[in-house]
Design an enzyme around this catalytic site. Structure first.
Site, PDB file in Angstrom:
ATOM      1  N   ASP A  90       7.027  -1.953 -10.103  1.00 33.77           N
ATOM      2  CA  ASP A  90       5.719  -2.126  -9.487  1.00 33.77           C
ATOM      3  C   ASP A  90       5.242  -0.741  -9.072  1.00 33.77           C
ATOM      4  OD1 ASP A  90       7.184  -1.385  -7.274  1.00 33.77           O
ATOM      5  OD2 ASP A  90       6.702  -3.141  -6.087  1.00 33.77           O
ATOM      6  N   ASP A 150       3.833   1.193  -5.582  1.00 35.07           N
ATOM      7  CA  ASP A 150       3.688   1.028  -4.143  1.00 35.07           C
ATOM      8  C   ASP A 150       2.756   2.096  -3.578  1.00 35.07           C
ATOM      9  OD1 ASP A 150       6.081  -0.947  -3.796  1.00 35.07           O
ATOM     10  OD2 ASP A 150       6.912   0.741  -4.921  1.00 35.07           O
ATOM     11  N   ASP A 180       1.823  -2.980  -4.715  1.00 34.35           N
ATOM     12  CA  ASP A 180       1.979  -3.229  -3.277  1.00 34.35           C
ATOM     13  C   ASP A 180       1.113  -2.244  -2.512  1.00 34.35           C
ATOM     14  OD1 ASP A 180       3.871  -5.190  -3.677  1.00 34.35           O
ATOM     15  OD2 ASP A 180       5.590  -3.873  -3.360  1.00 34.35           O
TER      16      ASP A 180
END
Ligand code: CTP
Ligand code: MN
Ligand code: MN
Ligand code: MN
Length: 358
Positions: free
Chosen positions: A205, A207, A300
């Site tokens: 992902d 962040d 995120d």
């Protein structure tokens, strides 16, 4: 790699935050094996054994040479009997029978697949496994399953999300995040954290930490950003978690406690026009231009008050093991408590702790 004489095993710290570790892993065949063992113990909810293997993996990643003989690990911390046995097997046989057993284990294989779905943890995997399910395909095909909104998104974008995020994709998303945030707060500080801040060139992902220098806070910023992406059709999924930080509240003493920042676990649509092949000129191939020109990416976003930003940056940069050891170091060697919000002196919290002990 350094020659052995320059390396003094007994001087290696048990805390990863006290060790220099580069992205150069000379002991990948060992650390991959330990990570399989750790993951299997995580699936069995055996936290002690899981941590033992994660610590060993972290330690071997910090060594400036490849381990080739048992003598190489003499005097090192974080190497218990279980770990030592696996190192010995790998040195002698080239692979570990215990690790191979895990890799071929039906339960491990199923859990590995299930937990690769966004929104699925050990608890859900256990449930699915008990129902007789073994693969993500079987989960997708089972229309009777009750899925959370997060798991539905996880399955819908599964193929995109399991294919790793590249550095180029991280940079592209970074631009989008910065541009959007700055339309609302021009002075905002947007920093990429997680694995990409540690210099990795792939991740699961991306962040981001967002803060506004100065006293001004904007509780609506995250909502504004999300709303704009919705309008632009860039938002595939999002779960906003409001801040639960209370100033008087005690820092959590748990090893892996969640922080209290306002945050958002999102899936963004990243457009990536396919590079035109010079051979792509037939009508059939032009029709193929209808193929998906975007990729789903997990993002995120974390919003922090400016005065807590350094601690949040430290925590969200990771690695997870580095963070665990930083907090363990603070507690055991400095009698302090570190979390993503601050560093606290235990002596000043004495009354609170009397309360905790009760
Ligand atoms: N983290 C945290 N609090 C959370 C979630 C994550 O402090 N509630 C920290 C983790 O400990 C980790 C970092 O933030 O060090 C980034 O988390 P994550 O994206 O899960 O891991 P990465 O190291 O970025 O690796 P990956 O490529 O798998 O995303
Ligand atoms: Mn990450
Ligand atoms: Mn991750
Ligand atoms: Mn993350």
């Amino acid at each position: 790699a350094l020659e052995m004489p320059a390396f003094i095993a007994t001087k290696v710290s048990q805390y990863s935050c006290q060790r220099k570790t580069t992205l150069n892993n000379y002991n990948k065949k060992f650390t991959d094996a330990f990570e399989v063992m750790a993951e299997n113990y995580e699936f069995k909810e055996n936290e002690i054994f899981c941590l033992e293997f994660l610590r060993a993996a972290s330690l071997l990643k910090s060594l400036p040479f490849s381990v080739t003989r048992m003598k190489d690990i003499q005097g090192l911390p974080c190497v218990g009997d279980q770990v030592r046995d696996i190192i010995e097997e790998i040195i002698e046989e080239g692979e570990s029978s215990r690790v191979n057993e895990v890799l071929n284990d039906e339960r491990y294989k199923a859990f590995k697949q299930f937990t690769s779905v966004f929104g699925v943890g050990v608890k859900t995997s256990e449930k699915w496994y008990r129902m007789g399910l073994r693969t993500v395909e079987e989960v997708k095909a089972d229309k009777t399953l009750k899925l959370s909104k997060m798991q539905k998104a996880g399955l819908l974008y599964y193929e995109d999300l399991v294919s790793c995020v590249s550095k180029a994709e991280a940079d592209a998303v970074s631009l989008i995040v910065k541009n959007t945030v700055c339309t609302f707060l021009p002075d905002a500080l947007v920093t990429i954290t997680g694995g990409f801040r540690r210099g990795k060139n792939i991740g699961h992902d991306i962040d981001f930490l967002i803060t506004n220098p100065g006293p001004r806070e904007d509780d609506e910023l995250l909502h504004k950003v999300i709303d704009l992406w919705k309008k632009q059709g860039l938002l595939l999924y999002c779960d906003i978690i409001e801040s639960t930080f209370v100033k008087e509240q005690l820092p959590s003493r748990k090893v892996d406690a969640m922080d209290h920042f306002q945050k958002c676990f999102a899936i963004l649509k990243l457009y990536q026009p396919r590079v035109d092949n010079s051979t792509c000129n037939t009508s059939e191939q032009l029709e193929m231009a209808e193929v998906k020109d975007w990729k789903a990416i997990r993002v995120d976003l974390v919003i922090t008050p400016f005065e807590q930003y350094p601690y949040a940056l430290l925590g969200w940069t990771g690695s997870r093991q580095f963070g665990r050891d930083l907090r363990r170091y603070a507690a055991h060697e400095r009698k302090m408590i570190l979390d993503n919000h601050g560093l606290y002196d235990r002596r000043k919290l004495i009354n609170h702790f009397e309360y905790i002990v009760q």
